[in-house]
Design a protein around this motif. Structure first.
Motif, PDB file in Angstrom:
ATOM      1  N   VAL A   1      -4.908  -0.737  11.482  1.00 53.54           N
ATOM      2  CA  VAL A   1      -5.076   0.102  10.296  1.00 53.54           C
ATOM      3  C   VAL A   1      -6.569   0.218  10.022  1.00 53.54           C
ATOM      4  O   VAL A   1      -7.278  -0.777   9.995  1.00 53.54           O
ATOM      5  CB  VAL A   1      -4.361  -0.549   9.099  1.00 53.54           C
ATOM      6  CG1 VAL A   1      -4.754   0.139   7.818  1.00 53.54           C
ATOM      7  CG2 VAL A   1      -2.874  -0.501   9.305  1.00 53.54           C
TER       8      VAL A   1
ATOM      9  N   ARG B   1      -5.379  -8.695   3.603  1.00 54.48           N
ATOM     10  CA  ARG B   1      -4.989  -7.647   2.665  1.00 54.48           C
ATOM     11  C   ARG B   1      -6.146  -6.700   2.476  1.00 54.48           C
ATOM     12  O   ARG B   1      -7.261  -6.954   2.927  1.00 54.48           O
ATOM     13  CB  ARG B   1      -4.660  -8.262   1.306  1.00 54.48           C
ATOM     14  CG  ARG B   1      -3.547  -9.223   1.371  1.00 54.48           C
ATOM     15  CD  ARG B   1      -3.342  -9.848   0.031  1.00 54.48           C
ATOM     16  NE  ARG B   1      -2.208 -10.742   0.081  1.00 54.48           N
ATOM     17  CZ  ARG B   1      -1.695 -11.324  -0.983  1.00 54.48           C
ATOM     18  NH1 ARG B   1      -2.201 -11.077  -2.168  1.00 54.48           N
ATOM     19  NH2 ARG B   1      -0.674 -12.135  -0.866  1.00 54.48           N
ATOM     20  N   LEU B   2      -5.889  -5.622   1.746  1.00 58.19           N
ATOM     21  CA  LEU B   2      -6.945  -4.670   1.417  1.00 58.19           C
ATOM     22  C   LEU B   2      -7.311  -4.845  -0.048  1.00 58.19           C
ATOM     23  O   LEU B   2      -6.437  -4.884  -0.907  1.00 58.19           O
ATOM     24  CB  LEU B   2      -6.455  -3.234   1.626  1.00 58.19           C
ATOM     25  CG  LEU B   2      -6.146  -2.821   3.049  1.00 58.19           C
ATOM     26  CD1 LEU B   2      -5.622  -1.403   3.082  1.00 58.19           C
ATOM     27  CD2 LEU B   2      -7.386  -2.917   3.910  1.00 58.19           C
TER      28      LEU B   2
ATOM     29  N   CYS C   1      -9.644   0.887   7.575  1.00 58.68           N
ATOM     30  CA  CYS C   1      -9.902   0.676   6.159  1.00 58.68           C
ATOM     31  C   CYS C   1     -11.034   1.634   5.777  1.00 58.68           C
ATOM     32  O   CYS C   1     -12.163   1.413   6.175  1.00 58.68           O
ATOM     33  CB  CYS C   1     -10.316  -0.778   6.057  1.00 58.68           C
ATOM     34  SG  CYS C   1     -10.469  -1.451   4.477  1.00 58.68           S
TER      35      CYS C   1
ATOM     36  N   TYR D   1      -6.331   4.298   5.634  1.00 61.87           N
ATOM     37  CA  TYR D   1      -6.145   4.273   4.179  1.00 61.87           C
ATOM     38  C   TYR D   1      -7.513   4.441   3.540  1.00 61.87           C
ATOM     39  O   TYR D   1      -8.481   3.850   3.998  1.00 61.87           O
ATOM     40  CB  TYR D   1      -5.577   2.912   3.743  1.00 61.87           C
ATOM     41  CG  TYR D   1      -4.113   2.720   4.026  1.00 61.87           C
ATOM     42  CD1 TYR D   1      -3.675   2.079   5.175  1.00 61.87           C
ATOM     43  CD2 TYR D   1      -3.157   3.182   3.131  1.00 61.87           C
ATOM     44  CE1 TYR D   1      -2.336   1.908   5.429  1.00 61.87           C
ATOM     45  CE2 TYR D   1      -1.809   3.004   3.374  1.00 61.87           C
ATOM     46  CZ  TYR D   1      -1.398   2.372   4.522  1.00 61.87           C
ATOM     47  OH  TYR D   1      -0.079   2.200   4.775  1.00 61.87           O
TER      48      TYR D   1
ATOM     49  N   ARG E   1       2.607  -2.888  14.206  1.00 67.08           N
ATOM     50  CA  ARG E   1       1.492  -3.114  13.280  1.00 67.08           C
ATOM     51  C   ARG E   1       0.330  -2.219  13.595  1.00 67.08           C
ATOM     52  O   ARG E   1      -0.235  -1.586  12.738  1.00 67.08           O
ATOM     53  CB  ARG E   1       1.115  -4.600  13.341  1.00 67.08           C
ATOM     54  CG  ARG E   1       0.030  -5.005  12.425  1.00 67.08           C
ATOM     55  CD  ARG E   1       0.552  -5.347  11.060  1.00 67.08           C
ATOM     56  NE  ARG E   1       1.001  -6.710  10.957  1.00 67.08           N
ATOM     57  CZ  ARG E   1       0.233  -7.722  10.529  1.00 67.08           C
ATOM     58  NH1 ARG E   1      -0.987  -7.514  10.200  1.00 67.08           N
ATOM     59  NH2 ARG E   1       0.732  -8.930  10.458  1.00 67.08           N
TER      60      ARG E   1
ATOM     61  N   ALA F   1       0.828  -1.203   0.000  1.00 65.49           N
ATOM     62  CA  ALA F   1       0.000   0.000   0.000  1.00 65.49           C
ATOM     63  C   ALA F   1       0.861   1.252   0.000  1.00 65.49           C
ATOM     64  O   ALA F   1       0.561   2.244  -0.656  1.00 65.49           O
ATOM     65  CB  ALA F   1      -0.932  -0.012   1.215  1.00 65.49           C
ATOM     66  N   ARG F   2       1.978   1.189   0.730  1.00 71.38           N
ATOM     67  CA  ARG F   2       2.834   2.377   0.818  1.00 71.38           C
ATOM     68  C   ARG F   2       3.408   2.762  -0.524  1.00 71.38           C
ATOM     69  O   ARG F   2       3.651   3.921  -0.800  1.00 71.38           O
ATOM     70  CB  ARG F   2       3.998   2.116   1.788  1.00 71.38           C
ATOM     71  CG  ARG F   2       3.718   2.571   3.186  1.00 71.38           C
ATOM     72  CD  ARG F   2       4.904   2.341   4.053  1.00 71.38           C
ATOM     73  NE  ARG F   2       5.447   1.027   3.869  1.00 71.38           N
ATOM     74  CZ  ARG F   2       6.493   0.586   4.533  1.00 71.38           C
ATOM     75  NH1 ARG F   2       7.088   1.347   5.414  1.00 71.38           N
ATOM     76  NH2 ARG F   2       6.952  -0.628   4.337  1.00 71.38           N
TER      77      ARG F   2
ATOM     78  N   LEU G   1      -0.481  -4.538   3.606  1.00 69.02           N
ATOM     79  CA  LEU G   1      -0.247  -3.568   4.658  1.00 69.02           C
ATOM     80  C   LEU G   1       1.217  -3.586   5.062  1.00 69.02           C
ATOM     81  O   LEU G   1       1.911  -4.563   4.815  1.00 69.02           O
ATOM     82  CB  LEU G   1      -1.133  -3.921   5.851  1.00 69.02           C
ATOM     83  CG  LEU G   1      -2.610  -3.745   5.543  1.00 69.02           C
ATOM     84  CD1 LEU G   1      -3.431  -4.313   6.664  1.00 69.02           C
ATOM     85  CD2 LEU G   1      -2.924  -2.276   5.361  1.00 69.02           C
TER      86      LEU G   1
ATOM     87  N   GLY H   1      -2.253   2.146  12.839  1.00 67.24           N
ATOM     88  CA  GLY H   1      -1.471   2.310  11.621  1.00 67.24           C
ATOM     89  C   GLY H   1      -2.012   3.404  10.743  1.00 67.24           C
ATOM     90  O   GLY H   1      -1.594   3.554   9.602  1.00 67.24           O
TER      91      GLY H   1
ATOM     92  N   ARG I   1     -11.604  -5.248   3.539  1.00 67.70           N
ATOM     93  CA  ARG I   1     -10.635  -6.224   4.034  1.00 67.70           C
ATOM     94  C   ARG I   1     -10.863  -7.540   3.315  1.00 67.70           C
ATOM     95  O   ARG I   1     -11.991  -7.971   3.111  1.00 67.70           O
ATOM     96  CB  ARG I   1     -10.839  -6.449   5.527  1.00 67.70           C
ATOM     97  CG  ARG I   1     -10.168  -5.392   6.309  1.00 67.70           C
ATOM     98  CD  ARG I   1      -9.837  -5.846   7.703  1.00 67.70           C
ATOM     99  NE  ARG I   1      -9.335  -4.710   8.437  1.00 67.70           N
ATOM    100  CZ  ARG I   1      -8.058  -4.365   8.488  1.00 67.70           C
ATOM    101  NH1 ARG I   1      -7.166  -5.070   7.870  1.00 67.70           N
ATOM    102  NH2 ARG I   1      -7.682  -3.308   9.160  1.00 67.70           N
TER     103      ARG I   1
ATOM    104  N   HIS J   1      -3.469   8.203   2.502  1.00 67.53           N
ATOM    105  CA  HIS J   1      -3.164   7.652   3.819  1.00 67.53           C
ATOM    106  C   HIS J   1      -3.037   8.798   4.800  1.00 67.53           C
ATOM    107  O   HIS J   1      -2.545   9.868   4.462  1.00 67.53           O
ATOM    108  CB  HIS J   1      -1.841   6.875   3.746  1.00 67.53           C
ATOM    109  CG  HIS J   1      -1.382   6.384   5.083  1.00 67.53           C
ATOM    110  ND1 HIS J   1      -2.109   5.499   5.839  1.00 67.53           N
ATOM    111  CD2 HIS J   1      -0.281   6.659   5.804  1.00 67.53           C
ATOM    112  CE1 HIS J   1      -1.460   5.254   6.967  1.00 67.53           C
ATOM    113  NE2 HIS J   1      -0.353   5.936   6.968  1.00 67.53           N
TER     114      HIS J   1
END
Lengths: 275, 198
Positions: free
Chosen positions: A65, A77-78, A67, A100, A62, A20-21, A36, A97, A73, A88
């Motif tokens: 995060v 993963r997303l 969503c 996003y 961690r 994602a980053r 993530l 986290g 979800r 973000h």
């Protein structure tokens, strides 16, 4: 058949879940999967399951995060469900986290709890008003949800009036409900919107841009004419200036802001300020 | 509350279809589904009234869209896709599928993947033609249309007309999967162009 198989293998090879980053601020399409931060190392090529040693162990906790809109979800993963730019936001304090979400361009509004919206009263039935907010169902508004309203002292709301309120119940399974008071019982700017003025519709993305802190467009508009303006998160804007002509000019300018670059906007504003 | 939320104009050569998506909007109580969105597709031909052929294409497009749209997020609503044929020069169903997909994406309807349509024609020699023109479709021994999803190029829908062997079907499917790459690249480029303006 062998060539066909080779061709297929080539086309499938391009698909891979991305971190994602790595994709922040880029356009993402529905169907893409995002990893993530905590999961990226295990997916690197060749490492065969070894975790690289970290010198600063506490660097990436961690956390949780969140969503946001446009993401779902899917396992750990997303999954991207809408097309748009991935954004973000770092968490304000300590754990977590961050959030996003996908910034998509849409015109259709889906009610969300806590959103302030402009609605049009379409019906009065018994003790509740039916208010059209631009979603799939009309929202219900009780006559007691106005400041200072009691059973004897009913608010003066007619069919066709504009209402600025917020949602207290808004989920996919129930009819949305809105109120015109906050949790303390005060109106706080909500309620029936006054006479005159003009209501028009813009895209949801433009409203979010206008309501962001330090919005340039708003500051420039404010310098142009004295005006009253109400923004609804459902894409509706109500604007009122001294004369009808000024009101119409403001409405056109705000609608056009969607497609103009900053320079074009400044040009238009300077031309209006002169005349 | 009927506002056209998206019009998209993809063209397979000279075939072009205009698509509009309305929704999630109100649905009649008789048509509402309690746990997901009701998807309706309307296909209007260029001339004349819609007939049985349009009805069957609408059903194919609807089944494809239902497999991909996350209807569970909008129960008791309706999502309507309206397609208008502007010009038809062959491979119409594939063009309608592409238009419907772009329109759904642009309207912000949540989807689990993108999809595209590809048409293959097999002529009497056994040669494979992708995106055949109307003339090639008429002279072909078999015409196969596939809808493929973007995640793993899986088959979502297939409709075939004519005579073909099992091996030829697999060949056509593989060729369609390879061709779908180009369509998905086109989707990506046009959506990136759209978001680059803001």
């Amino acid at each position: 058949m062998a060539e066909a198989a080779a061709v297929v293998a080539e086309s499938l090879a391009g698909y891979r879940a991305r971190a994602a980053r790595a994709v922040l601020e880029q356009v993402v399409l529905p169907g893409e999967e995002l990893l993530l931060p905590g999961q990226e190392d295990g997916e690197g090529p060749g490492s065969a399951g070894e975790r690289p040693l970290r010198l600063n162990a506490g660097a990436r906790s961690r956390g949780r995060v969140v969503c946001g809109p446009g993401l779902r979800r899917c396992g750990d993963r997303l999954l991207v469900t809408k097309c748009g730019r991935l954004r973000h936001k770092e968490p304000g304090s300590g754990n977590g986290g961050g959030v996003y979400w996908v910034d998509s361009q849409q015109k259709r509004y889906v009610p969300v709890k806590g959103d302030h919206v402009i609605g049009i009263v379409t019906a009065k039935s018994g003790d509740i008003f039916k208010v059209d907010v631009g979603g799939s169902e009309p929202a219900s508004l009780s006559y007691l949800s106005f400041e200072g309203a009691t059973k004897r002292n009913r608010p003066n709301v007619q069919v066709g009036d504009l209402i600025y309120g917020q949602f207290v119940v808004a989920n996919k399974d129930m009819e949305p409900e809105m109120v015109c008071i906050d949790s303390c019982g005060r109106a706080n700017g909500m309620g029936v919107i006054g006479q005159d003025g003009l209501l028009f519709k813009v895209t949801l993305g433009l409203i979010r841009r206008l309501l962001a802190p330090d919005c340039e467009i708003l500051q420039e508009v404010g310098k142009l004419y004295p005006l009253e303006i109400v923004f609804g998160m459902n894409g509706r804007i109500w604007v009122k200036a001294k004369t009808i002509q000024q009101t119409l000019i403001l409405a056109n300018v705000l609608e056009a802001c969607e497609h103009m670059t900053a320079d074009q906007r400044k040009q238009i504003f300077s031309r209006l300020a002169e005349s | 509350m009927k506002q056209v939320l998206k019009e998209s104009l993809p063209a397979n050569g000279d075939t072009s279809v205009l698509a509009g998506v309305y929704g999630p909007a109100e649905v009649k109580v008789s048509k509402e589904i309690f746990n997901k969105a009701t998807l309706e597709v309307t296909l209007r031909p260029k001339i004349g009234l819609p007939g049985v052929a349009e009805k069957s294409r609408e059903r194919l497009i609807r089944n494809t869209c239902e497999a991909v749209v996350l209807g569970a997020l909008h129960p008791r609503t309706s999502i309507t896709v309206v397609l208008q044929v502007v010009s038809d020069a062959g491979s119409l169903l594939a063009c309608c599928l592409n238009a419907a997909c772009m329109a759904l994406v642009d309207a912000g309807v949540p989807m689990r993947a993108l999809f595209c349509g590809v048409t293959c024609a097999l002529d009497s020699d056994g040669t494979l033609l992708l995106d055949p023109t109307a003339k090639q479709e008429k002279e072909a021994r078999a015409v196969l249309t596939f809808a493929l999803d973007s995640v793993e190029r899986k088959l979502l829908m297939s409709t075939t007309k004519g005579l073909y062997s099992d091996a030829e079907l697999q060949q056509c499917l593989a060729a369609a999967q390879a061709a779908s790459q180009h369509v998905f690249r086109f989707y990506r480029e046009s959506l990136q162009r759209r978001y680059s303006k803001s």
